[in-house]
Design a protein around this motif. Structure first.
Motif, mmCIF file in Angstrom:
data_model
loop_
_atom_site.group_PDB
_atom_site.id
_atom_site.type_symbol
_atom_site.label_atom_id
_atom_site.label_comp_id
_atom_site.label_asym_id
_atom_site.label_seq_id
_atom_site.Cartn_x
_atom_site.Cartn_y
_atom_site.Cartn_z
ATOM 1 N N THR A 49 0.857 -1.184 0.000
ATOM 2 C CA THR A 49 0.000 0.000 0.000
ATOM 3 C C THR A 49 0.895 1.236 0.000
ATOM 4 O OG1 THR A 49 -0.156 -0.078 2.416
ATOM 5 C CG2 THR A 49 -1.922 -1.145 1.160
ATOM 6 N N THR A 50 0.366 2.342 -0.517
ATOM 7 C CA THR A 50 1.209 3.519 -0.732
ATOM 8 C C THR A 50 0.798 4.725 0.107
ATOM 9 O OG1 THR A 50 -0.126 4.246 -2.632
ATOM 10 C CG2 THR A 50 1.724 2.759 -3.083
ATOM 11 N N GLY A 51 0.010 4.501 1.139
ATOM 12 C CA GLY A 51 -0.314 5.594 2.049
ATOM 13 C C GLY A 51 -1.163 6.670 1.415
ATOM 14 N N ALA A 52 -0.833 7.915 1.705
ATOM 15 C CA ALA A 52 -1.652 9.050 1.257
ATOM 16 C C ALA A 52 -1.598 9.256 -0.251
ATOM 17 C CB ALA A 52 -1.199 10.320 1.971
ATOM 18 N N TYR A 53 -0.522 8.820 -0.881
ATOM 19 C CA TYR A 53 -0.352 9.054 -2.316
ATOM 20 C C TYR A 53 -0.640 7.772 -3.085
ATOM 21 C CZ TYR A 53 1.859 13.410 -0.902
ATOM 22 O OH TYR A 53 2.105 14.643 -0.352
ATOM 23 N N THR A 54 -1.793 7.724 -3.738
ATOM 24 C CA THR A 54 -2.190 6.537 -4.488
ATOM 25 C C THR A 54 -2.168 6.795 -6.000
ATOM 26 O OG1 THR A 54 -4.519 7.156 -4.280
ATOM 27 C CG2 THR A 54 -3.614 5.659 -2.605
ATOM 28 N N GLY A 55 -1.535 7.881 -6.388
ATOM 29 C CA GLY A 55 -1.387 8.226 -7.794
ATOM 30 C C GLY A 55 -0.256 9.230 -7.941
ATOM 31 N N ARG A 56 -0.043 9.663 -9.170
ATOM 32 C CA ARG A 56 1.021 10.627 -9.424
ATOM 33 C C ARG A 56 0.702 11.985 -8.788
ATOM 34 N NH1 ARG A 56 1.176 12.510 -13.874
ATOM 35 N NH2 ARG A 56 -0.756 11.692 -14.767
ATOM 36 N N SER A 57 1.767 12.758 -8.562
ATOM 37 C CA SER A 57 1.642 14.108 -7.989
ATOM 38 C C SER A 57 2.174 15.123 -8.998
ATOM 39 C CB SER A 57 2.432 14.197 -6.676
ATOM 40 O OG SER A 57 1.965 13.262 -5.738
ATOM 41 N N PRO A 58 1.373 15.460 -10.016
ATOM 42 C CA PRO A 58 1.871 16.324 -11.098
ATOM 43 C C PRO A 58 2.290 17.717 -10.640
ATOM 44 C CG PRO A 58 -0.508 15.996 -11.285
ATOM 45 C CD PRO A 58 -0.024 15.034 -10.254
ATOM 46 N N LYS A 59 1.682 18.222 -9.575
ATOM 47 C CA LYS A 59 2.040 19.555 -9.097
ATOM 48 C C LYS A 59 3.378 19.560 -8.348
ATOM 49 C CE LYS A 59 -2.737 21.196 -8.757
ATOM 50 N NZ LYS A 59 -3.789 21.754 -7.857
ATOM 51 N N ASP A 60 3.918 18.384 -8.105
ATOM 52 C CA ASP A 60 5.194 18.271 -7.380
ATOM 53 C C ASP A 60 6.337 17.821 -8.283
ATOM 54 O OD1 ASP A 60 4.134 18.903 -4.754
ATOM 55 O OD2 ASP A 60 3.085 16.991 -4.883
ATOM 56 N N LYS A 61 6.102 17.887 -9.595
ATOM 57 C CA LYS A 61 7.107 17.458 -10.568
ATOM 58 C C LYS A 61 7.854 18.676 -11.112
ATOM 59 C CE LYS A 61 7.433 15.306 -15.135
ATOM 60 N NZ LYS A 61 6.649 14.789 -16.273
ATOM 61 N N PHE A 62 9.184 18.589 -11.171
ATOM 62 C CA PHE A 62 10.017 19.707 -11.620
ATOM 63 C C PHE A 62 11.090 19.217 -12.586
ATOM 64 C CE2 PHE A 62 8.547 20.590 -7.334
ATOM 65 C CZ PHE A 62 8.117 21.916 -7.389
ATOM 66 N N ILE A 63 11.587 20.144 -13.395
ATOM 67 C CA ILE A 63 12.778 19.931 -14.207
ATOM 68 C C ILE A 63 13.778 21.021 -13.835
ATOM 69 C CG2 ILE A 63 13.763 19.914 -16.537
ATOM 70 C CD1 ILE A 63 11.112 18.855 -17.569
ATOM 71 N N VAL A 64 15.025 20.609 -13.612
ATOM 72 C CA VAL A 64 16.044 21.585 -13.249
ATOM 73 C C VAL A 64 16.343 22.481 -14.452
ATOM 74 C CG1 VAL A 64 18.387 21.930 -12.385
ATOM 75 C CG2 VAL A 64 17.024 19.976 -11.581
ATOM 76 N N LYS A 65 16.322 23.790 -14.208
ATOM 77 C CA LYS A 65 16.544 24.761 -15.277
ATOM 78 C C LYS A 65 18.040 24.902 -15.515
ATOM 79 C CE LYS A 65 14.366 28.941 -17.009
ATOM 80 N NZ LYS A 65 13.416 30.046 -16.703
ATOM 81 N N GLU A 66 18.529 24.125 -16.481
ATOM 82 C CA GLU A 66 19.951 24.054 -16.782
ATOM 83 C C GLU A 66 20.214 24.608 -18.182
ATOM 84 O OE1 GLU A 66 20.757 19.984 -14.210
ATOM 85 O OE2 GLU A 66 19.652 19.902 -16.101
ATOM 86 N N ASN A 67 21.418 25.095 -18.398
ATOM 87 C CA ASN A 67 21.741 25.778 -19.659
ATOM 88 C C ASN A 67 21.510 24.902 -20.885
ATOM 89 O OD1 ASN A 67 22.495 28.138 -18.349
ATOM 90 N ND2 ASN A 67 24.656 27.527 -18.169
ATOM 91 N N SER A 68 21.827 23.627 -20.781
ATOM 92 C CA SER A 68 21.743 22.750 -21.943
ATOM 93 C C SER A 68 20.308 22.434 -22.360
ATOM 94 C CB SER A 68 22.489 21.444 -21.667
ATOM 95 O OG SER A 68 21.915 20.769 -20.562
#
Length: 528
Positions: A49-68
């Motif tokens: 079982t996965t507790g409080a999170y039973t699906g993806r958390s799209p608002k908590d997804k990030f990409i590092v802003k890198e030069n490349s």
């Protein structure tokens, strides 16, 4: 912190005696049970079982802003930026946390069945059951090392580490952060294993186009004559059911690449929704859930340990993860030729889209960008009538690049390989949801079979006056009147009003693609 520094810090962590590298499935199951992370079910699968999170958390997804990558990423609500400094601090905090754990688990494998384009993946887990999940979902080395002279992408997953948004720069305690320069995916604050799978798909959606390969959120199968079919569709449209054809071999059920040689599966397993799963309806999935498989949030009887797939005590989003080789009627390795037929699936609860229509290249690009289906009344709080929902390219949460780039790749592939494209409505007929009826599965199967066998390629076509779609006048095994939506409605004025309402939603949604070629919008979309 550069890629080398990130690698060195992780290497030091993985040198500890408490780190278990590439355990076998039985060894992982023993660890899972001894650590009380999950229970063993009657079929030999483990249930976690996965507790409080039973699906993806799209608002908590990030990409590092890198030069490349900065100029290439389609920044916004889906691809949220986070600074390198913020990532580095959080990364080091997570490594320090993991050093304090009694045991860690590492899996080395691949993403991409085609060896020419495969990406080495290293997965570092706090939980043994997450490591088993990775073992099932990604491609396992078969007499080879997990290094084909390409630096691996590393997933570092620490579910019990909770971020402090005020200090760590996140939106909540949960974070899923991709750093392309450091080749790292950092996950914390969530026990939902699907974040690992979809993060790898996200990076492949960035890397494959850079190599001229079209990444796709679809299932794929191949017929006895070698003809290949793709099935795109959002949840509830019948993608899994229709692609699991006993007369065709499964290539994969969710993620694929289309190269100059043909299609290949990105994964080595399946992650199937299993609410209401039964042996009668979906025998391939049901029989695949055995020793080595992972069940997420499925109710299990405490005494018999039999899974109750009809019960949604934890969530409707119950899942089963299993390797492809646990299924019959599959293609191994998961590689095939160029697709002959592409099918877009939609469950139109407005009851106005044709049950099947043949698309031009422009229409295919339009409907690919639209990614339409319907949310039904009662599926979410506040929804009292069907609501149109649009998920760009049938997978908007996983697209780092601008959507137009993926659509242009699709159009080019269709043109190069003369693939036939069909829009199939598995939703309602004879009226909208609540009045009409769901399209009979036997009719949908007959239409899909006709499309796959090429029977519709030169069939007599009628033009839908609102959506501009080409509808076959006849399909073997389907009454002619079912093929024309307006003929199934008793109230023609009500049909026309509802069809125009949906057409307007299509047009409004498409305004966000301001830079797309005009012919796609003008030739691909509704006529009103």
């Amino acid at each position: 912190m550069n890629s080398l520094a990130a690698t060195n810090g992780l290497s030091l962590l993985l040198e500890g005696e408490n780190v278990f590298q590439n355990l076998s499935v039985p060894q992982l199951v023993e660890k899972i049970l001894s650590r009380n992370e999950a229970v063993l079910t009657s079929t030999g699968a483990i249930r976690a079982t996965t507790g409080a999170y039973t699906g993806r958390s799209p608002k908590d997804k990030f990409i590092v802003k890198e030069n490349s990558v900065n100029s290439k990423i389609d920044w916004g609500n889906v691809n949220q930026p986070i600074s390198s400094e913020t990532f580095d601090k959080l990364y080091n905090k997570v490594l320090s946390y993991l050093k304090m754990q009694n045991e860690l688990f590492v899996f080395d494998g691949f993403a991409g069945a085609d060896e020419r384009y495969r990406l080495p993946i290293k997965v570092v887990n706090e939980f043994a059951w997450h490591n088993l999940f990775a073992n099932q979902l990604f491609i396992r080395p078969d007499g080879e090392t997990a290094s084909n002279n390409i630096e691996p992408f590393t997933i570092v997953s620490a579910p019990n580490f909770k971020a402090d948004p005020s200090v760590d720069g996140t939106n909540s305690e949960t974070f899923i952060i991709i750093s392309f320069e450091k080749r790292t995916i950092l996950i914390g604050g969530t026990e939902y294993a699907g974040e690992m799978k979809k993060s790898v798909f996200s990076i492949m959606n960035y890397l494959l186009p850079e190599a001229g390969i079209f990444p796709m959120h679809c299932s794929a199968n191949v017929g006895q004559e070698g003809d290949v079919a793709l099935f795109f569709g959002l949840s509830g449209t019948g993608k899994t059911t229709l692609s699991a054809d006993p007369n065709r071999k499964l290539i994969g059920d969710d993620e694929h690449g289309w190269s100059s040689s043909g299609v290949f599966n990105i994964e080595g397993g399946c992650y199937a929704k299993c609410i209401s799963l039964s042996k009668e309806k979906e025998p391939q999935i049901f029989n695949a859930i055995r020793f080595g498989s992972v069940l997420e949030n499925v109710v299990v009887d405490e005494e018999t340990r039999i899974a109750d797939y009809d019960h949604a005590f934890y969530t409707e989003n119950t899942r089963a993860a299993y390797s492809l080789d646990s299924m019959d009627n599959i293609v191994l390795p998961s590689i095939a030729g160029h697709p002959n037929t592409i099918i877009f699936l939609t469950a139109d609860a407005f009851g106005v889209l044709p049950p099947i229509s043949k698309l031009t290249k422009e229409q295919a690009m339009y409907h690919f960008l639209s990614g339409y289906t319907s949310k039904l009344a009662g599926t979410e709080r506040g929804i009292t009538s069907p609501q149109a929902t649009f998920s760009t390219c049938f997978g908007s949460p996983f697209l780092p690049l601008p959507a137009q780039r993926y659509a242009e790749m699709l159009g080019k592939k269709i043109e190069e390989h003369n693939a036939d494209v069909y829009l199939v409505n598995t939703g309602w007929t004879g009226g909208e949801y609540g009045t009409g009826k769901r399209m009979k599965l036997e009719y949908t199967r007959a239409m899909v079979q006709a499309a796959l066998e090429g029977d519709l390629a030169s069939a007599e076509m009628l033009t839908d006056q609102i959506f501009g779609l080409q509808i076959p006048a006849h399909v073997p095994g389907v009454p002619d009147e079912v093929l024309i939506p307006s003929k199934t409605w008793a109230d023609q004025k009500a049909y026309e009003a509802k069809a125009k309402q949906l057409a307007e939603k299509f047009n409004h949604n498409f305004t966000k693609f301001s830079s797309i070629r005009k012919d796609i919008a003008e030739l691909g979309g509704p006529l009103v």
